[in-house]
Design a protein around this motif. Structure first.
Motif, PDB file in Angstrom:
ATOM      1  N   LEU A  28       0.849  -1.050   0.156  1.00 57.92           N
ATOM      2  CA  LEU A  28      -0.070   0.057  -0.025  1.00 57.92           C
ATOM      3  C   LEU A  28       0.969   1.264   0.039  1.00 57.92           C
ATOM      4  CD1 LEU A  28      -2.826  -0.882   2.786  1.00 57.92           C
ATOM      5  CD2 LEU A  28      -2.838  -0.856   0.329  1.00 57.92           C
ATOM      6  N   VAL A  29       2.010   1.405   0.790  1.00 60.00           N
ATOM      7  CA  VAL A  29       2.819   2.355   0.753  1.00 60.00           C
ATOM      8  C   VAL A  29       4.021   2.235  -0.176  1.00 60.00           C
ATOM      9  CG1 VAL A  29       4.459   3.558   2.478  1.00 60.00           C
ATOM     10  CG2 VAL A  29       2.501   2.589   3.366  1.00 60.00           C
ATOM     11  N   ILE A  30       4.620   0.962  -0.273  1.00 59.09           N
ATOM     12  CA  ILE A  30       5.585   0.734  -1.199  1.00 59.09           C
ATOM     13  C   ILE A  30       4.974  -0.084  -2.580  1.00 59.09           C
ATOM     14  CG2 ILE A  30       7.859   0.004  -1.379  1.00 59.09           C
ATOM     15  CD1 ILE A  30       8.011  -0.140   1.659  1.00 59.09           C
ATOM     16  N   PRO A  31       4.737   0.699  -3.427  1.00 61.72           N
ATOM     17  CA  PRO A  31       4.176   0.164  -4.655  1.00 61.72           C
ATOM     18  C   PRO A  31       5.150  -0.948  -5.256  1.00 61.72           C
ATOM     19  CG  PRO A  31       3.586   2.393  -4.731  1.00 61.72           C
ATOM     20  CD  PRO A  31       4.870   2.210  -3.543  1.00 61.72           C
ATOM     21  N   VAL A  32       4.531  -2.180  -5.712  1.00 57.95           N
ATOM     22  CA  VAL A  32       5.499  -3.142  -6.434  1.00 57.95           C
ATOM     23  C   VAL A  32       5.483  -2.760  -7.800  1.00 57.95           C
ATOM     24  CG1 VAL A  32       5.488  -5.490  -6.639  1.00 57.95           C
ATOM     25  CG2 VAL A  32       4.747  -4.769  -4.717  1.00 57.95           C
ATOM     26  N   ASN A  33       6.648  -3.306  -8.301  1.00 58.96           N
ATOM     27  CA  ASN A  33       6.740  -3.198 -10.043  1.00 58.96           C
ATOM     28  C   ASN A  33       6.464  -1.887 -10.563  1.00 58.96           C
ATOM     29  OD1 ASN A  33       7.327  -5.867 -10.286  1.00 58.96           O
ATOM     30  ND2 ASN A  33       5.339  -6.429 -10.406  1.00 58.96           N
ATOM     31  N   GLU A  34       6.866  -0.640  -9.721  1.00 62.86           N
ATOM     32  CA  GLU A  34       6.860   0.844 -10.280  1.00 62.86           C
ATOM     33  C   GLU A  34       8.100   1.188 -10.041  1.00 62.86           C
ATOM     34  OE1 GLU A  34       3.328   3.388  -9.789  1.00 62.86           O
ATOM     35  OE2 GLU A  34       2.171   1.479  -9.585  1.00 62.86           O
ATOM     36  N   SER A  35       8.757   2.082 -11.039  1.00 58.74           N
ATOM     37  CA  SER A  35      10.010   2.574 -10.505  1.00 58.74           C
ATOM     38  C   SER A  35       9.912   3.934  -9.926  1.00 58.74           C
ATOM     39  CB  SER A  35      10.718   2.617 -12.025  1.00 58.74           C
ATOM     40  OG  SER A  35      10.273   3.442 -12.904  1.00 58.74           O
ATOM     41  N   ASN A  36       8.863   4.924 -10.521  1.00 55.25           N
ATOM     42  CA  ASN A  36       8.637   6.089  -9.891  1.00 55.25           C
ATOM     43  C   ASN A  36       7.244   6.395  -9.722  1.00 55.25           C
ATOM     44  OD1 ASN A  36      11.306   7.647  -9.239  1.00 55.25           O
ATOM     45  ND2 ASN A  36      11.555   8.245 -11.211  1.00 55.25           N
ATOM     46  N   PRO A  37       6.576   5.745  -8.699  1.00 51.27           N
ATOM     47  CA  PRO A  37       5.164   6.057  -8.635  1.00 51.27           C
ATOM     48  C   PRO A  37       4.838   7.541  -8.074  1.00 51.27           C
ATOM     49  CG  PRO A  37       5.903   4.902  -6.768  1.00 51.27           C
ATOM     50  CD  PRO A  37       6.810   4.805  -7.833  1.00 51.27           C
ATOM     51  N   SER A  38       4.146   8.259  -8.584  1.00 53.66           N
ATOM     52  CA  SER A  38       3.874   9.588  -7.928  1.00 53.66           C
ATOM     53  C   SER A  38       2.471  10.021  -8.184  1.00 53.66           C
ATOM     54  CB  SER A  38       4.858  10.667  -8.703  1.00 53.66           C
ATOM     55  OG  SER A  38       4.397  10.826 -10.208  1.00 53.66           O
ATOM     56  N   TRP A  39       2.104  11.187  -7.176  1.00 47.21           N
ATOM     57  CA  TRP A  39       0.641  11.612  -7.230  1.00 47.21           C
ATOM     58  C   TRP A  39       0.873  12.939  -7.080  1.00 47.21           C
ATOM     59  CZ3 TRP A  39      -3.093  11.772  -2.918  1.00 47.21           C
ATOM     60  CH2 TRP A  39      -4.371  11.983  -3.301  1.00 47.21           C
ATOM     61  N   TYR A  40       0.414  13.825  -8.253  1.00 51.69           N
ATOM     62  CA  TYR A  40       0.531  15.353  -8.345  1.00 51.69           C
ATOM     63  C   TYR A  40       1.950  15.667  -8.430  1.00 51.69           C
ATOM     64  CZ  TYR A  40      -4.365  15.634  -7.894  1.00 51.69           C
ATOM     65  OH  TYR A  40      -5.834  15.439  -7.971  1.00 51.69           O
ATOM     66  N   GLY A  41       2.782  14.822  -8.903  1.00 51.14           N
ATOM     67  CA  GLY A  41       4.444  15.039  -9.022  1.00 51.14           C
ATOM     68  C   GLY A  41       5.037  14.948  -7.543  1.00 51.14           C
ATOM     69  N   ILE A  42       4.617  14.461  -6.663  1.00 50.83           N
ATOM     70  CA  ILE A  42       5.274  14.309  -5.349  1.00 50.83           C
ATOM     71  C   ILE A  42       5.070  12.373  -5.212  1.00 50.83           C
ATOM     72  CG2 ILE A  42       5.082  14.295  -2.853  1.00 50.83           C
ATOM     73  CD1 ILE A  42       3.791  17.141  -3.113  1.00 50.83           C
ATOM     74  N   PRO A  43       6.274  12.212  -4.794  1.00 53.41           N
ATOM     75  CA  PRO A  43       6.244  10.581  -4.532  1.00 53.41           C
ATOM     76  C   PRO A  43       5.156   9.966  -3.883  1.00 53.41           C
ATOM     77  CG  PRO A  43       8.430  11.413  -4.312  1.00 53.41           C
ATOM     78  CD  PRO A  43       7.411  12.494  -4.464  1.00 53.41           C
ATOM     79  N   PHE A  44       4.468   8.894  -4.219  1.00 53.65           N
ATOM     80  CA  PHE A  44       3.553   8.210  -3.525  1.00 53.65           C
ATOM     81  C   PHE A  44       3.817   7.763  -2.328  1.00 53.65           C
ATOM     82  CE2 PHE A  44       1.012   4.433  -2.603  1.00 53.65           C
ATOM     83  CZ  PHE A  44      -0.342   5.024  -2.640  1.00 53.65           C
ATOM     84  N   THR A  45       5.169   7.415  -2.139  1.00 51.21           N
ATOM     85  CA  THR A  45       5.414   7.003  -0.882  1.00 51.21           C
ATOM     86  C   THR A  45       5.450   7.957   0.326  1.00 51.21           C
ATOM     87  OG1 THR A  45       6.898   5.056  -1.814  1.00 51.21           O
ATOM     88  CG2 THR A  45       7.444   5.677   0.395  1.00 51.21           C
TER      89      THR A  45
END
Length: 74
Positions: A28-45
């Motif tokens: 949920l916090v550390i997405p699997v198989n994504e190199s750069n997950p982001s939301w509105y330009g800020i990292p998802f983590t």
């Protein structure tokens, strides 16, 4: 507040806190198989970690309310 009701509320809050700890290290916090997950330009983590931190603060506040003694209540 009755002792049994207080104990039950504390148990529920403890279970929520344990669930948040587990969620912190889950996909949920550390997405699997994504190199750069982001939301509105800020990292998802960063977003999810901030949200989990806020939830821990709210839980701590709720525990302090449950444990408040009548003689110290204002």
């Amino acid at each position: 507040m009755k002792s049994s009701k207080r104990t039950r509320l504390l148990l529920i809050l403890d279970l929520i806190a344990i669930g948040l700890v587990i969620a912190t290290f889950s996909p949920l916090v550390i997405p699997v198989n994504e190199s750069n997950p982001s939301w509105y330009g800020i990292p998802f983590t960063l977003w999810s970690s901030f949200l989990i931190s806020v939830l821990f603060v709210v839980l701590a506040y709720l525990v302090s309310l449950v444990n408040k003694e009548k003689k110290h209540a204002d």
